[in-house]
Design a protein around this motif. Structure first.
Motif, mmCIF file in Angstrom:
data_model
loop_
_atom_site.group_PDB
_atom_site.id
_atom_site.type_symbol
_atom_site.label_atom_id
_atom_site.label_comp_id
_atom_site.label_asym_id
_atom_site.label_seq_id
_atom_site.Cartn_x
_atom_site.Cartn_y
_atom_site.Cartn_z
ATOM 1 N N ALA A 19 0.831 -1.214 0.000
ATOM 2 C CA ALA A 19 0.000 0.000 0.000
ATOM 3 C C ALA A 19 0.862 1.260 0.000
ATOM 4 O O ALA A 19 0.510 2.260 -0.627
ATOM 5 N N ARG A 20 2.008 1.222 0.667
ATOM 6 C CA ARG A 20 2.913 2.372 0.719
ATOM 7 C C ARG A 20 3.754 2.495 -0.552
ATOM 8 O O ARG A 20 4.458 3.466 -0.741
ATOM 9 N N GLY A 21 3.709 1.483 -1.423
ATOM 10 C CA GLY A 21 4.469 1.531 -2.664
ATOM 11 C C GLY A 21 5.895 1.027 -2.528
ATOM 12 O O GLY A 21 6.697 1.186 -3.443
ATOM 13 N N ASN A 22 6.248 0.418 -1.402
ATOM 14 C CA ASN A 22 7.604 -0.093 -1.203
ATOM 15 C C ASN A 22 7.861 -1.361 -2.011
ATOM 16 O O ASN A 22 8.999 -1.680 -2.322
ATOM 17 N N LEU A 23 6.815 -2.115 -2.276
ATOM 18 C CA LEU A 23 6.924 -3.311 -3.093
ATOM 19 C C LEU A 23 5.613 -3.487 -3.844
ATOM 20 O O LEU A 23 4.616 -2.845 -3.512
ATOM 21 N N ASN A 24 5.619 -4.329 -4.878
ATOM 22 C CA ASN A 24 4.398 -4.607 -5.635
ATOM 23 C C ASN A 24 4.121 -6.094 -5.554
ATOM 24 O O ASN A 24 4.875 -6.900 -6.097
ATOM 25 N N ILE A 25 3.054 -6.438 -4.861
ATOM 26 C CA ILE A 25 2.679 -7.842 -4.710
ATOM 27 C C ILE A 25 2.462 -8.486 -6.076
ATOM 28 O O ILE A 25 2.755 -9.651 -6.273
ATOM 29 N N GLY A 26 1.981 -7.704 -7.037
ATOM 30 C CA GLY A 26 1.734 -8.232 -8.374
ATOM 31 C C GLY A 26 2.983 -8.725 -9.069
ATOM 32 O O GLY A 26 2.919 -9.599 -9.933
ATOM 33 N N ASP A 27 4.142 -8.187 -8.711
ATOM 34 C CA ASP A 27 5.408 -8.610 -9.316
ATOM 35 C C ASP A 27 6.036 -9.797 -8.587
ATOM 36 O O ASP A 27 7.103 -10.258 -8.972
ATOM 37 N N SER A 28 5.391 -10.269 -7.550
ATOM 38 C CA SER A 28 5.966 -11.344 -6.740
ATOM 39 C C SER A 28 5.685 -12.704 -7.374
ATOM 40 O O SER A 28 4.967 -12.821 -8.362
ATOM 41 N N ALA A 47 -3.605 -18.134 -8.182
ATOM 42 C CA ALA A 47 -4.803 -18.583 -7.469
ATOM 43 C C ALA A 47 -4.970 -17.884 -6.119
ATOM 44 O O ALA A 47 -6.087 -17.778 -5.607
ATOM 45 N N ALA A 48 -3.882 -17.397 -5.536
ATOM 46 C CA ALA A 48 -3.963 -16.709 -4.240
ATOM 47 C C ALA A 48 -4.318 -15.234 -4.380
ATOM 48 O O ALA A 48 -4.715 -14.596 -3.407
ATOM 49 N N MET A 49 -4.176 -14.681 -5.571
ATOM 50 C CA MET A 49 -4.380 -13.244 -5.765
ATOM 51 C C MET A 49 -5.805 -12.756 -5.446
ATOM 52 O O MET A 49 -5.955 -11.679 -4.874
ATOM 53 N N PRO A 50 -6.852 -13.491 -5.796
ATOM 54 C CA PRO A 50 -8.188 -12.995 -5.421
ATOM 55 C C PRO A 50 -8.348 -12.769 -3.915
ATOM 56 O O PRO A 50 -8.946 -11.788 -3.484
ATOM 57 N N ARG A 51 -7.767 -13.653 -3.113
ATOM 58 C CA ARG A 51 -7.841 -13.478 -1.656
ATOM 59 C C ARG A 51 -7.061 -12.239 -1.221
ATOM 60 O O ARG A 51 -7.505 -11.469 -0.380
ATOM 61 N N ILE A 52 -5.901 -12.016 -1.817
ATOM 62 C CA ILE A 52 -5.094 -10.840 -1.489
ATOM 63 C C ILE A 52 -5.844 -9.573 -1.881
ATOM 64 O O ILE A 52 -5.894 -8.608 -1.116
ATOM 65 N N ALA A 90 -9.018 -9.239 -2.049
ATOM 66 C CA ALA A 90 -10.112 -9.093 -1.085
ATOM 67 C C ALA A 90 -9.614 -8.507 0.230
ATOM 68 O O ALA A 90 -10.281 -7.668 0.833
ATOM 69 N N TRP A 91 -8.439 -8.934 0.686
ATOM 70 C CA TRP A 91 -7.879 -8.368 1.926
ATOM 71 C C TRP A 91 -7.664 -6.871 1.784
ATOM 72 O O TRP A 91 -7.928 -6.110 2.705
ATOM 73 N N ILE A 92 -7.183 -6.453 0.630
ATOM 74 C CA ILE A 92 -6.924 -5.033 0.417
ATOM 75 C C ILE A 92 -8.229 -4.256 0.282
ATOM 76 O O ILE A 92 -8.384 -3.176 0.839
ATOM 77 N N GLY A 93 -9.179 -4.807 -0.441
ATOM 78 C CA GLY A 93 -10.394 -4.074 -0.771
ATOM 79 C C GLY A 93 -11.487 -4.099 0.264
ATOM 80 O O GLY A 93 -12.381 -3.255 0.250
ATOM 81 N N ASP A 94 -11.447 -5.031 1.201
ATOM 82 C CA ASP A 94 -12.551 -5.203 2.145
ATOM 83 C C ASP A 94 -12.244 -4.505 3.465
ATOM 84 O O ASP A 94 -11.356 -4.903 4.195
ATOM 85 N N ASP A 95 -13.007 -3.460 3.766
ATOM 86 C CA ASP A 95 -12.844 -2.803 5.064
ATOM 87 C C ASP A 95 -14.088 -2.998 5.924
ATOM 88 O O ASP A 95 -14.399 -2.201 6.787
ATOM 89 N N SER A 96 -14.785 -4.123 5.712
ATOM 90 C CA SER A 96 -16.044 -4.348 6.412
ATOM 91 C C SER A 96 -15.859 -4.830 7.846
ATOM 92 O O SER A 96 -16.809 -4.849 8.611
ATOM 93 N N ASN A 97 -14.656 -5.222 8.207
ATOM 94 C CA ASN A 97 -14.427 -5.582 9.609
ATOM 95 C C ASN A 97 -13.109 -4.986 10.081
ATOM 96 O O ASN A 97 -12.290 -4.569 9.285
ATOM 97 N N GLU A 98 -12.922 -4.947 11.365
ATOM 98 C CA GLU A 98 -11.771 -4.253 11.942
ATOM 99 C C GLU A 98 -10.445 -4.847 11.497
ATOM 100 O O GLU A 98 -9.496 -4.132 11.216
ATOM 101 N N SER A 146 -3.645 0.355 -4.685
ATOM 102 C CA SER A 146 -3.007 -0.925 -4.382
ATOM 103 C C SER A 146 -3.560 -2.030 -5.275
ATOM 104 O O SER A 146 -2.804 -2.850 -5.810
ATOM 105 N N ILE A 147 -4.863 -2.063 -5.429
ATOM 106 C CA ILE A 147 -5.494 -3.060 -6.298
ATOM 107 C C ILE A 147 -5.079 -2.825 -7.751
ATOM 108 O O ILE A 147 -4.748 -3.766 -8.478
#
Length: 164
Positions: free
Chosen positions: A67-76, A81-86, A88-96, A121-122
């Protein structure tokens, strides 16, 4: 914590949870030396290191670094198959728990700013991995559709941030 790569975050020990300061004078000196954003990240990281579940600590620190731009998860090398979950973690602020993956700032950032960080980030992940937008039925059209939707989301987030 070495936040220049996912491996750097993984290899950090995440044990340091206190710097030995308690007075506001020393805290102000840290803020002055590091700047408010980096001082907030340091304080949040120290607080996070108190959590026993180190997998959660690493996950949050990787997402913060992205999120701070220090790295890009997309380049990892993370499997597609794990990317949709990642995403969702970034985009979902529905819980604390998910809200804290991006928002850890004192004073709290305005919601529009946090949303802009989320969308950016997305966007960076999808820009690095356009195949996440593809379907088997219509690959060329889906890539173009995904690009247009990302542009729309970025513009919408910018409008919201400008209103704040």
């Amino acid at each position: 914590c070495n936040n220049t790569s996912i491996n750097g975050v993984l290899e950090s020990n995440h044990e340091l949870d206190h710097l030995g300061y308690s007075s506001s004078c020393i805290l102000n000196a840290v803020n002055g030396a590091l700047g408010i954003d980096n001082a907030n990240l340091l304080c949040a990281s120290l607080k996070m290191n108190r959590i026993r579940n180190k997998r959660l600590v690493v996950r949050r620190k990787v997402l913060w670094s992205h999120a701070r731009g220090n790295l890009n998860i997309g380049d990892s090398s993370i499997v597609t198959a794990a990317m949709p979950r990642i995403l969702a973690w970034i985009g979902d602020d529905s819980n604390e728990t998910n809200a804290n993956l991006i928002q850890s700032h004192d004073p709290p950032l305005p919601k529009a700013r946090v949303d802009t960080i989320r969308f950016d980030s997305i966007y960076r992940i999808l820009r690095s991995r356009p195949n996440l937008c593809n379907s088997e039925q219509n690959i060329p059209n889906d890539t173009e559709k995904c690009r247009k939707e990302l542009v729309h989301y970025r513009m919408d987030a910018k409008r919201k941030a400008d209103k704040m």
